[in-house]
Design a protein around this motif. Structure first.
Motif, mmCIF file in Angstrom:
data_model
loop_
_atom_site.group_PDB
_atom_site.id
_atom_site.type_symbol
_atom_site.label_atom_id
_atom_site.label_comp_id
_atom_site.label_asym_id
_atom_site.label_seq_id
_atom_site.Cartn_x
_atom_site.Cartn_y
_atom_site.Cartn_z
ATOM 1 N N UNK A 253 24.185 42.897 35.950
ATOM 2 C CA UNK A 253 23.484 43.824 34.616
ATOM 3 C C UNK A 253 22.923 44.857 35.197
ATOM 4 N N UNK A 254 22.212 44.904 36.293
ATOM 5 C CA UNK A 254 21.484 46.093 36.893
ATOM 6 C C UNK A 254 21.565 46.729 37.905
ATOM 7 N N UNK A 255 22.888 46.646 38.467
ATOM 8 C CA UNK A 255 23.087 47.191 39.577
ATOM 9 C C UNK A 255 24.189 46.084 40.498
ATOM 10 N N UNK A 256 24.174 46.504 41.885
ATOM 11 C CA UNK A 256 24.872 46.074 42.558
ATOM 12 C C UNK A 256 24.798 44.568 43.407
ATOM 13 N N UNK A 257 23.337 44.176 43.086
ATOM 14 C CA UNK A 257 23.317 42.534 43.092
ATOM 15 C C UNK A 257 22.492 41.734 41.677
ATOM 16 N N UNK A 258 23.094 40.064 41.497
ATOM 17 C CA UNK A 258 22.032 40.099 40.837
ATOM 18 C C UNK A 258 20.422 40.116 40.903
ATOM 19 N N UNK B 91 20.950 35.954 30.974
ATOM 20 C CA UNK B 91 22.244 36.391 30.070
ATOM 21 C C UNK B 91 23.338 34.955 30.212
ATOM 22 N N UNK B 92 23.738 35.322 32.079
ATOM 23 C CA UNK B 92 24.337 34.652 31.631
ATOM 24 C C UNK B 92 24.198 32.847 31.342
ATOM 25 N N UNK B 93 23.070 32.527 31.510
ATOM 26 C CA UNK B 93 22.511 30.860 31.314
ATOM 27 C C UNK B 93 22.887 30.515 29.585
ATOM 28 N N UNK C 72 30.429 37.792 33.474
ATOM 29 C CA UNK C 72 30.129 36.168 33.823
ATOM 30 C C UNK C 72 30.819 35.331 34.921
ATOM 31 N N UNK C 73 32.474 35.405 34.739
ATOM 32 C CA UNK C 73 32.237 35.173 36.378
ATOM 33 C C UNK C 73 32.646 35.635 37.731
ATOM 34 N N UNK C 74 32.281 37.165 37.317
ATOM 35 C CA UNK C 74 31.236 37.483 38.688
ATOM 36 C C UNK C 74 29.880 36.583 39.106
ATOM 37 N N UNK C 75 29.070 36.486 37.959
ATOM 38 C CA UNK C 75 27.842 36.148 38.174
ATOM 39 C C UNK C 75 27.709 34.403 38.781
ATOM 40 N N UNK C 76 28.944 33.614 38.336
ATOM 41 C CA UNK C 76 29.265 32.491 38.321
ATOM 42 C C UNK C 76 29.254 32.725 40.109
ATOM 43 N N UNK C 77 30.551 33.664 40.106
ATOM 44 C CA UNK C 77 31.055 33.355 41.964
ATOM 45 C C UNK C 77 29.967 33.758 42.459
ATOM 46 N N UNK D 261 35.547 43.109 41.971
ATOM 47 C CA UNK D 261 35.822 42.674 41.099
ATOM 48 C C UNK D 261 35.644 41.512 40.446
ATOM 49 N N UNK D 262 35.538 41.042 38.918
ATOM 50 C CA UNK D 262 35.451 40.077 39.024
ATOM 51 C C UNK D 262 36.787 39.026 39.642
#
Length: 269
Positions: A191-196, A203-205, A232-237, A252-253
């Motif tokens: 959301x804010x760059x290359x790192x979570x 937002x994910x939860x 969402x899938x990227x965050x979960x991964x 990529x997701x």
């Protein structure tokens, strides 16, 4: 980084893969702990006030840090970030950190409200919500507790004007909110760059909480937004990688799989 003894006090675990809790606030704490690479114990209660000795407000999550309780998901995420030497705010400027807090505030006040409305107010979803939350409760309490909790949540949502003038208007705002989030969703990275960051966790939860069989109609609406769904899938991964001790990858997701959509593929058509 010294790892303290951490215990997350929360509601009962779900049976849904990659959904640690039905509570969006507890899920937020889980994913922050995972992204920061912490090992932690889980302590479950059938009701939020099961941990009232730690939080007089009778709410979860509560994080015990070396036995000392910390309540409120936003404060918990801030402490997790501090304990991990800033893994959720790494490389962010002061203005970017402020923006991340604003995204978190929006998620906690708007997106979590949609989760509550979908599960507790929407008649289509209420039977499955009731079964998921109360099926293991003793029969005596199961007789009156669901209606009592539902009435309390309805009153809170009405007080916030969340379901006024009616539920149909609420779901119109939900679709509009998803459209805006789709426009803001990054095509790569987070959301804010290359790192979570804490913005991703917040937002994910609630959105991930809506991607289950408890709220099929809302899950379909999220699935209809491809950029948002891919993020969402990227965050979960990323959470899964971090929990294994691996670093984040702005990739990529991953492809959607049946384990990610939890047996909803047939419903999405």
């Amino acid at each position: 980084m010294t790892t303290p003894h951490l215990v997350l006090c929360e509601l009962r675990a779900t049976t849904i893969p990659r959904l640690e809790s039905h509570s969006a606030e507890c899920l937020k704490a889980h994913r922050a702990l995972q992204l920061c690479g912490f090992s932690y114990e889980r302590r479950h209660g059938d009701r939020p006030d099961a941990f009232k000795r730690y939080n007089p407000a009778g709410q979860v999550p509560v994080l015990l840090i070396e036995g000392k309780p910390l309540a409120d998901s936003t404060r918990i995420v801030s402490r997790i970030d501090a304990l991990s030497d800033g893994r959720l705010t790494l490389g962010m400027t002061h203005s970017e950190r402020a923006e991340a807090y604003l995204w978190e505030e929006m998620a906690d006040n708007v997106l979590v409200g949609f989760v509550e409305a979908a599960r507790w107010i929407d008649e289509e979803n209420w039977p499955k919500t009731r079964a998921a939350y109360f099926s293991r409760m003793p029969a005596f309490f199961r007789f009156f507790m669901p209606a009592l909790v539902r009435r309390k949540i309805r009153a809170r949502l009405v007080a916030k004007d969340f379901i006024r003038p009616d539920l149909a208007a609420c779901w119109e705002r939900f679709e509009e909110t998803l459209d805006r989030l789709e426009l803001c969703s990054p095509s790569r990275g987070f959301w804010m760059g290359d790192r979570p960051s804490r913005a991703d966790v917040a937002i994910f939860a609630p959105l991930w909480s809506l991607r289950t069989e408890l709220t099929l109609r809302q899950a379909r609406s999220i699935a209809a937004r491809p950029r948002l769904s891919a993020w969402l899938r990227r965050v979960d991964a990323a959470c899964a990688r971090a929990a294994r001790g691996e670093d984040f990858v702005a990739e990529d997701a991953p492809e959607e799989t049946e384990t990610v959509v939890y047996a909803l593929a047939a419903s999405f058509g």
